[in-house]
Design a protein around this motif. Structure first.
Motif, short mmCIF file in Angstrom:
data_model
loop_
_atom_site.label_atom_id
_atom_site.label_comp_id
_atom_site.label_asym_id
_atom_site.label_seq_id
_atom_site.Cartn_x
_atom_site.Cartn_y
_atom_site.Cartn_z
N ALA A 157 0.85 -1.19 0.00
CA ALA A 157 0.00 0.00 0.00
C ALA A 157 0.89 1.25 0.00
O ALA A 157 1.81 1.36 0.81
CB ALA A 157 -0.91 0.01 1.23
N PHE A 158 0.61 2.12 -0.92
CA PHE A 158 1.38 3.35 -1.06
C PHE A 158 0.43 4.53 -1.19
O PHE A 158 -0.71 4.38 -1.62
CB PHE A 158 2.29 3.28 -2.30
N MET A 159 0.93 5.69 -0.83
CA MET A 159 0.15 6.91 -0.95
C MET A 159 0.85 7.81 -1.98
O MET A 159 2.07 7.91 -2.00
CB MET A 159 0.09 7.62 0.40
N LEU A 160 0.04 8.46 -2.82
CA LEU A 160 0.60 9.36 -3.81
C LEU A 160 1.27 10.55 -3.12
O LEU A 160 0.68 11.19 -2.27
CB LEU A 160 -0.51 9.87 -4.75
N ASN A 161 2.50 10.81 -3.52
CA ASN A 161 3.23 11.97 -3.02
C ASN A 161 3.18 13.08 -4.06
O ASN A 161 2.69 14.17 -3.79
CB ASN A 161 4.67 11.58 -2.69
N TYR A 162 3.68 12.79 -5.27
CA TYR A 162 3.69 13.76 -6.36
C TYR A 162 3.39 13.05 -7.67
O TYR A 162 3.65 11.86 -7.81
CB TYR A 162 5.06 14.42 -6.54
N VAL A 163 2.91 13.81 -8.64
CA VAL A 163 2.83 13.32 -10.02
C VAL A 163 3.22 14.47 -10.94
O VAL A 163 2.77 15.61 -10.76
CB VAL A 163 1.44 12.74 -10.39
N PHE A 164 4.11 14.18 -11.88
CA PHE A 164 4.60 15.16 -12.86
C PHE A 164 4.13 14.70 -14.22
O PHE A 164 4.16 13.51 -14.52
CB PHE A 164 6.14 15.16 -12.83
N TRP A 165 3.68 15.65 -15.07
CA TRP A 165 3.37 15.28 -16.44
C TRP A 165 3.66 16.43 -17.39
O TRP A 165 3.61 17.60 -17.02
CB TRP A 165 1.95 14.76 -16.59
N ALA A 166 4.00 16.03 -18.61
CA ALA A 166 4.26 17.00 -19.69
C ALA A 166 3.79 16.35 -20.99
O ALA A 166 4.16 15.22 -21.29
CB ALA A 166 5.74 17.33 -19.76
N PHE A 167 2.98 17.08 -21.74
CA PHE A 167 2.47 16.57 -23.01
C PHE A 167 3.55 16.64 -24.08
O PHE A 167 4.32 17.61 -24.13
CB PHE A 167 1.23 17.36 -23.45
N LYS A 168 3.60 15.64 -24.93
CA LYS A 168 4.62 15.59 -25.98
C LYS A 168 4.64 16.85 -26.84
O LYS A 168 5.73 17.39 -27.12
CB LYS A 168 4.40 14.33 -26.83
N PRO A 169 3.49 17.39 -27.29
CA PRO A 169 3.55 18.63 -28.09
C PRO A 169 4.17 19.81 -27.32
O PRO A 169 4.86 20.64 -27.91
CB PRO A 169 2.09 18.92 -28.43
N SER A 170 3.97 19.85 -26.02
CA SER A 170 4.59 20.91 -25.22
C SER A 170 6.09 20.71 -25.08
O SER A 170 6.86 21.66 -25.13
CB SER A 170 3.95 20.98 -23.83
N ILE A 171 6.50 19.46 -24.91
CA ILE A 171 7.93 19.15 -24.83
C ILE A 171 8.61 19.57 -26.13
O ILE A 171 9.64 20.24 -26.12
CB ILE A 171 8.15 17.64 -24.56
N ASP A 172 8.01 19.19 -27.25
CA ASP A 172 8.57 19.56 -28.55
C ASP A 172 8.52 21.07 -28.77
O ASP A 172 9.45 21.66 -29.30
CB ASP A 172 7.82 18.85 -29.68
N GLY A 173 7.42 21.69 -28.38
CA GLY A 173 7.25 23.12 -28.56
C GLY A 173 8.27 23.94 -27.80
O GLY A 173 8.72 24.99 -28.27
N PHE A 174 8.66 23.47 -26.60
CA PHE A 174 9.64 24.22 -25.81
C PHE A 174 10.97 24.35 -26.55
O PHE A 174 11.67 25.34 -26.37
CB PHE A 174 9.85 23.59 -24.43
N GLN A 175 11.29 23.38 -27.38
CA GLN A 175 12.55 23.44 -28.11
C GLN A 175 12.58 24.63 -29.07
O GLN A 175 13.64 25.02 -29.55
CB GLN A 175 12.79 22.13 -28.88
N HIS A 176 11.42 25.23 -29.36
CA HIS A 176 11.34 26.38 -30.27
C HIS A 176 11.08 27.68 -29.52
O HIS A 176 10.85 28.71 -30.14
CB HIS A 176 10.24 26.13 -31.31
#
Length: 176
Positions: free
Chosen positions: A25-44
């Motif tokens: 049994a575990f409890m959620l501490n953190y969750v991180f997410w980034a959408f692929k289009p945003s990841i790609d978009g940041f490069q520009h």
């Protein structure tokens, strides 16, 4: 989150759990997410990331940490998100670690712009601007937050507006 990854290939989701002491049994501490289009978009985008937080109200009282970039057309690009229990140094450090790993990907010289919160400042000094830890980036304060804090301290709109004007001057506009 699994559906996000399944239907948005390349979307990054990172979970952090805390053991509860009960078997399996575990409890959620953190969750991180980034959408692929945003990841790609940041490069520009330019090498600048704005970070901030917002509190959730109602049934779920967590905090969302967010990173955004600015496109060449001066549009906001949401880059990454994290849900945390509260904003403190440990949660900001975890967020910045994932931001570096999954978004910045080793790019040097990226500038973070933030407010003056103690948790943020501690995490940035550890995870972003500390060359002893192999991290080389920059940090600047958000002018809107500086002006708001200035006004809170001095209660003078004229002085606040002068701080804004001084903060938005370019070196070409400053006469020596």
């Amino acid at each position: 989150m699994s559906a996000l990854q399944q239907y948005n290939l390349g979307t990054v989701v990172v979970w952090d759990f805390i053991p509860t002491g009960m078997r399996d049994a575990f409890m959620l501490n953190y969750v991180f997410w980034a959408f692929k289009p945003s990841i790609d978009g940041f490069q520009h985008c330019g090498p600048v990331i704005y970070i901030d937080r917002t509190h959730l109200n109602g049934k779920y009282t967590s905090t969302i940490l967010i990173a955004i970039g600015i496109t060449a057309n001066n549009k906001i690009l949401p880059i990454a998100f994290t849900i945390v229990d509260e904003q403190r140094s440990a949660s900001w450090t975890w967020f910045l670690k994932n931001l570096r790993q999954h978004i910045v990907c080793g790019q040097e010289g990226v500038t973070l712009i933030s407010n003056l919160g103690e948790g943020i400042l501690s995490a940035i000094s550890t995870m972003w601007t500390n060359p002893r830890h192999g991290v080389h980036g920059y940090h600047r304060f958000c002018l809107r937050h500086v002006c708001a804090n200035f006004y809170k301290e001095f209660r003078n709109t004229t002085l606040r507006d002068l701080v804004w004007r001084a903060g938005t001057l370019t070196s070409a506009e400053v006469e020596l």
